[in-house]
Design a protein around this motif. Structure first.
Motif, PDB file in Angstrom:
ATOM      1  N   LEU A 149      26.785 -10.059   3.910  1.00  0.00           N
ATOM      2  CA  LEU A 149      25.398 -10.340   3.530  1.00  0.00           C
ATOM      3  C   LEU A 149      25.219 -11.810   3.150  1.00  0.00           C
ATOM      4  N   ARG A 150      26.180 -12.355   2.422  1.00  0.00           N
ATOM      5  CA  ARG A 150      26.111 -13.778   2.064  1.00  0.00           C
ATOM      6  C   ARG A 150      26.106 -14.669   3.314  1.00  0.00           C
ATOM      7  N   GLU A 151      26.965 -14.309   4.270  1.00  0.00           N
ATOM      8  CA  GLU A 151      27.053 -15.097   5.513  1.00  0.00           C
ATOM      9  C   GLU A 151      25.726 -15.057   6.265  1.00  0.00           C
ATOM     10  N   HIS A 152      25.108 -13.858   6.334  1.00  0.00           N
ATOM     11  CA  HIS A 152      23.801 -13.744   7.000  1.00  0.00           C
ATOM     12  C   HIS A 152      22.771 -14.642   6.326  1.00  0.00           C
ATOM     13  N   MET A 153      22.754 -14.621   4.985  1.00  0.00           N
ATOM     14  CA  MET A 153      21.766 -15.419   4.264  1.00  0.00           C
ATOM     15  C   MET A 153      21.995 -16.910   4.489  1.00  0.00           C
ATOM     16  N   GLU A 154      23.239 -17.335   4.540  1.00  0.00           N
ATOM     17  CA  GLU A 154      23.534 -18.757   4.786  1.00  0.00           C
ATOM     18  C   GLU A 154      23.071 -19.177   6.171  1.00  0.00           C
ATOM     19  N   ASN A 155      23.136 -18.247   7.140  1.00  0.00           N
ATOM     20  CA  ASN A 155      22.650 -18.542   8.501  1.00  0.00           C
ATOM     21  C   ASN A 155      21.126 -18.650   8.527  1.00  0.00           C
ATOM     22  N   ILE A 156      20.454 -17.817   7.695  1.00  0.00           N
ATOM     23  CA  ILE A 156      18.990 -17.734   7.727  1.00  0.00           C
ATOM     24  C   ILE A 156      18.341 -18.894   6.973  1.00  0.00           C
ATOM     25  N   ILE A 157      18.938 -19.249   5.813  1.00  0.00           N
ATOM     26  CA  ILE A 157      18.283 -20.232   4.935  1.00  0.00           C
ATOM     27  C   ILE A 157      18.389 -21.628   5.533  1.00  0.00           C
ATOM     28  N   THR A 158      17.251 -22.130   5.962  1.00  0.00           N
ATOM     29  CA  THR A 158      17.148 -23.497   6.480  1.00  0.00           C
ATOM     30  C   THR A 158      16.304 -24.291   5.480  1.00  0.00           C
ATOM     31  N   GLU A 159      16.023 -25.538   5.820  1.00  0.00           N
ATOM     32  CA  GLU A 159      15.191 -26.369   4.930  1.00  0.00           C
ATOM     33  C   GLU A 159      13.807 -25.758   4.768  1.00  0.00           C
ATOM     34  N   GLU A 160      13.322 -25.111   5.828  1.00  0.00           N
ATOM     35  CA  GLU A 160      11.986 -24.494   5.783  1.00  0.00           C
ATOM     36  C   GLU A 160      11.952 -23.319   4.815  1.00  0.00           C
ATOM     37  N   TYR A 161      13.069 -22.590   4.721  1.00  0.00           N
ATOM     38  CA  TYR A 161      13.110 -21.387   3.879  1.00  0.00           C
ATOM     39  C   TYR A 161      14.045 -21.576   2.679  1.00  0.00           C
ATOM     40  N   ALA A 162      14.103 -22.800   2.172  1.00  0.00           N
ATOM     41  CA  ALA A 162      15.005 -23.087   1.054  1.00  0.00           C
ATOM     42  C   ALA A 162      14.558 -22.335  -0.193  1.00  0.00           C
ATOM     43  N   GLY A 163      15.535 -22.031  -1.040  1.00  0.00           N
ATOM     44  CA  GLY A 163      15.243 -21.329  -2.294  1.00  0.00           C
ATOM     45  C   GLY A 163      16.402 -20.425  -2.664  1.00  0.00           C
ATOM     46  N   GLY A 164      16.273 -19.772  -3.799  1.00  0.00           N
ATOM     47  CA  GLY A 164      17.298 -18.839  -4.242  1.00  0.00           C
ATOM     48  C   GLY A 164      16.943 -17.420  -3.843  1.00  0.00           C
ATOM     49  N   TYR A 165      17.962 -16.637  -3.496  1.00  0.00           N
ATOM     50  CA  TYR A 165      17.729 -15.246  -3.069  1.00  0.00           C
ATOM     51  C   TYR A 165      18.766 -14.329  -3.713  1.00  0.00           C
ATOM     52  N   ILE A 166      18.321 -13.165  -4.146  1.00  0.00           N
ATOM     53  CA  ILE A 166      19.238 -12.122  -4.607  1.00  0.00           C
ATOM     54  C   ILE A 166      19.095 -10.938  -3.659  1.00  0.00           C
ATOM     55  N   LEU A 167      20.207 -10.488  -3.113  1.00  0.00           N
ATOM     56  CA  LEU A 167      20.191  -9.334  -2.209  1.00  0.00           C
ATOM     57  C   LEU A 167      20.191  -8.057  -3.042  1.00  0.00           C
ATOM     58  N   ARG A 168      19.185  -7.223  -2.852  1.00  0.00           N
ATOM     59  CA  ARG A 168      19.050  -5.997  -3.628  1.00  0.00           C
ATOM     60  C   ARG A 168      19.966  -4.905  -3.069  1.00  0.00           C
ATOM     61  N   THR A 169      20.112  -3.837  -3.827  1.00  0.00           N
ATOM     62  CA  THR A 169      20.982  -2.721  -3.411  1.00  0.00           C
ATOM     63  C   THR A 169      20.570  -2.174  -2.051  1.00  0.00           C
ATOM     64  N   ALA A 170      19.254  -2.160  -1.797  1.00  0.00           N
ATOM     65  CA  ALA A 170      18.739  -1.617  -0.530  1.00  0.00           C
ATOM     66  C   ALA A 170      19.186  -2.432   0.682  1.00  0.00           C
ATOM     67  N   ALA A 171      19.706  -3.652   0.459  1.00  0.00           N
ATOM     68  CA  ALA A 171      20.123  -4.510   1.582  1.00  0.00           C
ATOM     69  C   ALA A 171      21.452  -4.076   2.187  1.00  0.00           C
ATOM     70  N   GLU A 172      22.170  -3.182   1.535  1.00  0.00           N
ATOM     71  CA  GLU A 172      23.477  -2.762   2.029  1.00  0.00           C
ATOM     72  C   GLU A 172      23.370  -2.176   3.440  1.00  0.00           C
ATOM     73  N   GLY A 173      24.124  -2.750   4.367  1.00  0.00           N
ATOM     74  CA  GLY A 173      24.181  -2.222   5.729  1.00  0.00           C
ATOM     75  C   GLY A 173      23.104  -2.707   6.669  1.00  0.00           C
ATOM     76  N   ILE A 174      22.154  -3.535   6.207  1.00  0.00           N
ATOM     77  CA  ILE A 174      21.069  -3.946   7.108  1.00  0.00           C
ATOM     78  C   ILE A 174      21.481  -5.157   7.940  1.00  0.00           C
ATOM     79  N   SER A 175      20.713  -5.413   8.993  1.00  0.00           N
ATOM     80  CA  SER A 175      21.074  -6.460   9.951  1.00  0.00           C
ATOM     81  C   SER A 175      20.516  -7.818   9.529  1.00  0.00           C
ATOM     82  N   GLU A 176      21.023  -8.859  10.210  1.00  0.00           N
ATOM     83  CA  GLU A 176      20.547 -10.222   9.931  1.00  0.00           C
ATOM     84  C   GLU A 176      19.075 -10.374  10.302  1.00  0.00           C
ATOM     85  N   ALA A 177      18.643  -9.684  11.366  1.00  0.00           N
ATOM     86  CA  ALA A 177      17.230  -9.773  11.803  1.00  0.00           C
ATOM     87  C   ALA A 177      16.295  -9.228  10.730  1.00  0.00           C
TER      88      ALA A 177
END
Length: 486
Positions: A149-177
């Motif tokens: 999940l951390r790796e997916h978030m690092e791929n997604i977060i660009t300068e346009e979408y900069a900020g802090g994110y916490i992955l909730r319990t519901a994120a378990e098993g979901i895709s990068e898309a």
């Protein structure tokens, strides 16, 4: 474990029940005139700065001013990152406009608790603009999944979408898309909020969280939830649309409940709510809990009651405490008890028994959505725990202080009031030259004065040399009385 969510809608009130294995575990109630404020963003004005408390009171348009502590204020550093400072006078000044978010509803006589660190939740993420931290819910335990999940978030977060994110319990098993879609949604929402921050008038709402039914769909629905039953056709259709857009895997589990029997009569939810307002909670073995909720803390006392066991005293106490640990975890969730909670288990001599009871309590509280912290057994045999409080308890939502006893839970006896009346008559007889004394009091007090205290009345009349008349006032409580000079 099979779980269901029942949603009961009426024109002025929404109620949500979380049922696990046929037993009610949590109740959420929101009334149209008194909606929960947690998550709402306001444009407020600093009304008072208190350097001694390192805090400020903010007027956000509510009945009571809200509370903002220095530790909840962030300001931009030279690098553009948000940082926390210590001195409240360097952070805010009276009359200043400030954008804040509610993190605690008004509780009792206290106003809402605020922060300037806005966080916006979605189905899988919590977005925190101004920081660059990526966190993962502690309930996601697998190290591989956390790393993925951390790796997916690092791929997604660009300068346009900069900020802090916490992955909730519901994120378990979901895709990068799916994560990418959530990030884009949150950033669009944040852009709209920032625009309203600039243009909105002072003491106004900039952003409101979802209504209770939709909020529970977002926060409570997990793979364990087998059904979400809703007894309102309109709310069902809204929930279905919400699910198709944000949580499509849940849409098949949402049902409209058209039954003639009220939805909260399923699993005896209505009865359990009424029981949760009583001080005494029965255990199946015959033991019971006494739950006392006060302004400062809540105490829960465990008693064996009618349970006598089969082997010896220590075994009886151990079994009662084990059962009580499960019941306490449920009652804490059901009644939404928060703050400091003191648990008085029955004294155990065996250290292994103490350890097992504590472990049973910790395990039972793992399913609690609120953050809990449990201490070890103290020297007095007490267990101290804290539970995060963000909204009013069930009792405070559904009940009010008794006007007769003013919340004391006891009244002065008729005998006590009679003797107070005697003292008042003596006091007034010495001060004033009255011809007659008329005592106006409640029915129970006058009955006692005419019966058990009749000799004392006669003696008092002889002593002061004036007649004493009695009059029943049907609207007076047992503690109320008046001595009228005539």
């Amino acid at each position: 474990m099979s779980s269901e969510i029942l949603i009961n809608m009426t024109p002025n009130e929404t109620r949500v029940a979380l049922v696990e294995n046929g037993v009610l575990q949590e109740v959420y109630i929101e009334r149209e005139r008194k909606r929960g404020l947690v998550g709402n963003v306001y444009k407020g004005k600093v009304s008072r700065v208190l350097p001694g408390m390192q805090a400020a009171f903010i007027d956000i348009g509510l009945e009571r001013a809200a509370f903002l502590h220095a530790s909840d204020i962030v300001s931009e550093s030279v690098s553009g990152e948000e940082e926390k400072l210590d001195n409240i006078t360097e952070l805010v000044h009276e009359g200043q406009d400030i954008c804040v978010q509610v993190i605690k509803d008004p509780l009792g006589t206290k106003g809402a608790r605020l922060t300037t660190q806005v966080s916006i939740p979605s189905r899988f993420l919590v977005f925190m603009p101004g920081t660059s931290h990526i966190g993962v819910s502690q309930k996601i335990e697998g190290e591989e999944e956390r790393a993925r999940l951390r790796e997916h978030m690092e791929n997604i977060i660009t300068e346009e979408y900069a900020g802090g994110y916490i992955l909730r319990t519901a994120a378990e098993g979901i895709s990068e898309a799916e994560l990418d879609a959530d990030v884009k949604f949150l950033n669009r929402l944040w852009d709209a909020i920032r625009e309203r921050m600039r243009t909105a008038p002072t003491k106004s709402v900039i952003h409101e969280d979802l209504p209770l039914a939709m909020r529970m769909m977002r926060d409570l629905v997990s793979p364990e939830i087998e059904k979400v039953r809703i007894d309102s056709r309109e709310t069902f259709e809204r929930a279905a649309r919400f699910a198709r857009k944000f949580i499509p895997e849940v849409s098949r589990r949402i049902e409209y409940y058209p039954g003639e029997r009220p939805i909260f009569d399923l699993y005896s939810v209505e009865d359990e709510i009424h029981k949760a307002l009583e001080k005494k909670a029965q255990l199946k073995s015959g033991g019971y809990l006494i739950i006392d909720q006060t302004e400062a803390l809540t105490t829960i006392d465990v008693n064996t009651g009618a349970f006598v066991g089969h082997r010896n005293l220590e075994e009886t106490i151990f079994k009662t405490n084990l059962e009580a640990a499960q019941a306490i975890a449920r009652q804490v969730r059901l009644r939404n008890l928060g703050g400091i909670i003191i648990l008085d288990f029955i004294d155990m001599q065996d250290e292994e028994h103490k350890r097992q009871v504590l472990r049973a309590l910790e395990k039972a509280l793992e399913r609690d959505h609120a953050k809990c912290h449990i201490s070890q057994v103290s020297g007095l045999g007490l267990v101290e725990m804290t539970r995060k409080r963000t909204r009013e308890s069930l009792e405070h939502v559904l009940c009010e202080t008794c006007p007769t006893c003013n919340g004391r839970g006891s009244l002065r006896t008729a005998e006590t009031v009679c003797y107070e009346i005697f003292r008042e008559i003596l006091r007034e007889a010495r001060q004033y030259d009255a011809q007659t004394f008329l005592v106006m009091a409640g029915h129970e007090v006058v009955d006692r004065l005419l019966d058990e205290e009749s000799d004392n009345i006669a003696e008092l009349e002889d002593f002061i040399g004036k007649p004493i008349k009695l009059q029943v006032e049907s609207l007076y409580t047992q503690e109320q009385y008046d001595v009228v000079l005539m």
